[in-house]
Design a protein around this motif. Sequence first.
Motif, PDB file in Angstrom:
ATOM      1  N   SER A  33       0.824  -1.203   0.000  1.00  0.00           N
ATOM      2  CA  SER A  33       0.000   0.000   0.000  1.00  0.00           C
ATOM      3  C   SER A  33       0.861   1.257   0.000  1.00  0.00           C
ATOM      4  O   SER A  33       0.602   2.202  -0.746  1.00  0.00           O
ATOM      5  N   ALA A  34       1.902   1.279   0.818  1.00  0.00           N
ATOM      6  CA  ALA A  34       2.799   2.447   0.869  1.00  0.00           C
ATOM      7  C   ALA A  34       3.473   2.669  -0.475  1.00  0.00           C
ATOM      8  O   ALA A  34       3.585   3.803  -0.944  1.00  0.00           O
ATOM      9  N   GLU A  40       0.931   4.085  -3.025  1.00  0.00           N
ATOM     10  CA  GLU A  40       0.570   5.475  -2.755  1.00  0.00           C
ATOM     11  C   GLU A  40       1.735   6.441  -2.958  1.00  0.00           C
ATOM     12  O   GLU A  40       1.530   7.605  -3.279  1.00  0.00           O
ATOM     13  N   THR A  41       2.950   5.965  -2.771  1.00  0.00           N
ATOM     14  CA  THR A  41       4.111   6.853  -2.711  1.00  0.00           C
ATOM     15  C   THR A  41       4.906   6.932  -3.999  1.00  0.00           C
ATOM     16  O   THR A  41       5.334   8.011  -4.408  1.00  0.00           O
ATOM     17  N   ASP A  84       6.242   7.373  -7.568  1.00  0.00           N
ATOM     18  CA  ASP A  84       5.843   8.092  -8.783  1.00  0.00           C
ATOM     19  C   ASP A  84       6.515   7.429  -9.981  1.00  0.00           C
ATOM     20  O   ASP A  84       7.521   7.907 -10.501  1.00  0.00           O
TER      21      ASP A  84
END
Length: 124
Positions: free
Chosen positions: A65-66, A69-70, A72
Amino acid sequence: MARGAFVAPTVVELAGDDPLWRDELFGPVLAVRRAPDDRAALDLVNDSVYGLSAAVFTDSLAAVSAAMETLDVGVLHINSETAGADPHVPFGGNKASGFGPKEQGGAAREFFTTTKTIYLRGAG
């Protein structure tokens, strides 16, 4: 002995910021840096003008999940290698990676859309 420009496959551990960490390499050279924790490692990945693809190997859904979301990047692999691409999904980078719109798939029409493809394979 072969003549010309040749570099044997090489892994270089860097102690800090270095041009080798910043520059996009086209050869069998891997620059690595140690991070004290997962969050610092994700920050190191994002600390670049490039964002073609990344791979995260973990058995933690929180880490997945991290990363989702993080990071790019244009393509995110979870527990799988970054080599190769599925022709049915968009392929291309974020930031200064890639050229123009995403290639392949319907996202090629989505010129102004930022897409993230995530591959998730169980750790077991």
